[in-house]
Design an enzyme around this catalytic site. Structure first.
Site, short mmCIF file in Angstrom:
data_model
loop_
_atom_site.label_atom_id
_atom_site.label_comp_id
_atom_site.label_asym_id
_atom_site.label_seq_id
_atom_site.Cartn_x
_atom_site.Cartn_y
_atom_site.Cartn_z
N LEU A 13 0.86 -1.19 0.00
CA LEU A 13 0.00 0.00 0.00
C LEU A 13 0.89 1.23 0.00
O LEU A 13 1.64 1.46 0.96
CB LEU A 13 -0.89 0.04 1.24
CG LEU A 13 -2.02 -0.99 1.37
CD1 LEU A 13 -2.68 -0.84 2.73
CD2 LEU A 13 -3.05 -0.78 0.26
N ALA A 14 0.82 2.01 -1.05
CA ALA A 14 1.67 3.20 -1.15
C ALA A 14 1.43 4.13 0.03
O ALA A 14 0.29 4.45 0.36
CB ALA A 14 1.39 3.94 -2.46
N GLN B 232 7.86 -5.36 -5.20
CA GLN B 232 6.90 -5.20 -6.28
C GLN B 232 7.33 -4.10 -7.23
O GLN B 232 7.61 -2.97 -6.81
CB GLN B 232 5.51 -4.88 -5.74
CG GLN B 232 4.47 -4.86 -6.86
CD GLN B 232 3.10 -4.44 -6.38
OE1 GLN B 232 2.85 -3.27 -6.14
NE2 GLN B 232 2.18 -5.40 -6.27
N CYS C 19 -2.71 -1.86 -9.88
CA CYS C 19 -2.91 -0.50 -9.38
C CYS C 19 -3.82 0.30 -10.32
O CYS C 19 -3.54 0.38 -11.52
CB CYS C 19 -1.58 0.21 -9.22
SG CYS C 19 -1.75 1.92 -8.63
N LYS D 299 0.61 -9.52 -9.36
CA LYS D 299 -0.61 -9.06 -8.66
C LYS D 299 -1.56 -8.55 -9.73
O LYS D 299 -1.24 -7.63 -10.48
CB LYS D 299 -0.25 -7.93 -7.69
CG LYS D 299 -1.46 -7.33 -6.94
CD LYS D 299 -1.72 -8.06 -5.66
CE LYS D 299 -2.97 -7.56 -4.93
NZ LYS D 299 -3.03 -6.13 -4.70
N ASN E 290 -7.34 -11.65 -2.55
CA ASN E 290 -7.17 -10.30 -2.01
C ASN E 290 -8.44 -9.49 -2.26
O ASN E 290 -9.08 -9.63 -3.29
CB ASN E 290 -5.95 -9.65 -2.69
CG ASN E 290 -5.76 -8.19 -2.33
OD1 ASN E 290 -5.62 -7.34 -3.21
ND2 ASN E 290 -5.74 -7.87 -1.06
N GLY E 291 -8.76 -8.64 -1.29
CA GLY E 291 -9.89 -7.73 -1.45
C GLY E 291 -10.89 -7.82 -0.32
O GLY E 291 -11.57 -8.84 -0.17
N GLY F 60 -4.48 -5.81 2.91
CA GLY F 60 -3.85 -4.50 2.79
C GLY F 60 -4.46 -3.49 3.74
O GLY F 60 -4.02 -3.33 4.87
N ARG F 61 -5.53 -2.83 3.30
CA ARG F 61 -6.11 -1.73 4.07
C ARG F 61 -6.58 -2.17 5.46
O ARG F 61 -6.52 -1.39 6.41
CB ARG F 61 -7.26 -1.10 3.29
CG ARG F 61 -6.80 -0.29 2.07
CD ARG F 61 -7.97 0.26 1.28
NE ARG F 61 -8.74 -0.80 0.64
CZ ARG F 61 -9.92 -0.62 0.07
NH1 ARG F 61 -10.49 0.58 0.09
NH2 ARG F 61 -10.55 -1.62 -0.51
#
Length: 316
Positions: A16-17, A69, A100, A140, A199-200, A223-224
């Site tokens: 995650l940027a 990545q 992305c 990804k 993922n998600g 991630g989040r």
């Protein structure tokens, strides 16, 4: 270096940027995550050895296995980026970002825009596989760009050298708001022979268990949901939702100290966004606390206030 074990569910931290930097990954790693991934790295910036980009590659010794990545589609640039990573010890995976949805990435035929040019995506996977000296090449992906063509995408990844794939269960058009299509992830799992990581919107131990059972995936990537809750991986592995106030305080302070160690005094300012998420739910006076830390720059003052705030009982 550790080898990825897909004989049991593998738990990975998604890149995650702006969030999954070295300090955050260092904290998450202590809660049992099996694979950590760098923030998305521009292959162009790495090929030209940008100092800022090279610093983003730094890892904690605990991060083993560790994935870097890359984003890009220019083959000569990607080769140079891979050859730079080849000089680094402690890297097990080079991952290609084909997911992305950010416009500045998509407009340069990077990230999810590679899903609009599958021959180019295939070529880029082959380039990484050809020049990498690391054990694994991964990709990804999303389910498609505007429409789903997830089986075709997954098979191209497999046929061109990907050792495993991580699948975000939305199209690029779905960004982060559309419902995640776990059925499509299950379809991918049945269609390919390489490991598939789901993922998600996987945000709890119960959801992780359900996703693994429903999709048949070999692992999950979070991630989040890990931002503000780095202990989520322990919860998922142990099947529990409980977390103590004492543990939260310990984690927040350790994360804060890691930020200062990595970024210097500016780390305290960067850490504000993490304090917003750590305090988001379960604490009295959280709104006033966030307003207070937004105006503090001195690290020692901020640490004292953080320690005091997180000394209160977590009410969930």
């Amino acid at each position: 270096m550790a080898t990825l074990d897909f004989s049991k569910p593998l738990y990975a931290l998604a890149p995650l940027a702006g969030f999954t930097d070295l300090p955050f990954r260092s904290v998450v790693k202590k809660f049992g995550v099996d694979l950590t991934v760098s923030e998305m790295i521009s292959s162009n910036a790495l090929a030209f050895q940008s100092k800022r980009t090279i610093k983003m590659l730094e890892k904690n010794p605990l991060e083993d296995p560790y994935s870097i990545q890359l984003a890009g589609s220019d083959q000569s640039v990607m080769q140079k980026a891979v050859e730079y990573i080849n000089t680094l010890d402690g890297v097990s995976v080079i991952d290609l970002n084909c997911g992305c949805p950010a416009p500045k990435i998509v407009n340069n035929l990077q990230g999810s825009s590679l899903l609009t040019d599958l021959p180019k995506m295939a070529e880029t996977i082959r380039t990484i596989k050809k020049y990498s000296n690391k054990e694994y090449t991964s990709v990804k992906i999303r389910l498609g760009f505007d429409e789903k063509n997830h089986i075709e995408i997954a098979k191209i990844c497999e046929d061109n050298g990907a050792d495993f794939i991580a699948v975000h269960g939305r199209t690029k058009a779905g960004r982060y708001k559309a419902a995640v299509d776990y059925d499509a992830i299950a379809e991918i799992k049945k269609a390919v022979s390489i490991p598939v990581i789901a993922n998600g919107d996987i945000d709890s131990a119960a959801k992780a268990k359900w996703v693994l059972e429903h999709t048949g995936a070999d692992g999950i990537m979070v991630g989040r949901a890990a931002v503000g809750k780095p202990w989520i991986f322990h919860q998922m592995k142990e099947g529990t939702e409980e977390v103590s106030s004492e543990l939260i305080k310990e984690v927040v302070l350790e994360h804060f100290d890691q930020m200062l160690a990595h970024y210097g005094k500016y780390g305290a300012i960067i850490f504000r966004k993490h304090l917003h998420t750590y305090s988001k739910a379960g604490y009295e006076g959280a709104s006033a606390f966030r307003n207070l830390v937004n105006g503090i720059e001195d690290p020692s003052e901020m640490r004292d206030i953080v320690a005091e705030f997180f000394s209160q009982s977590f009410i969930g």
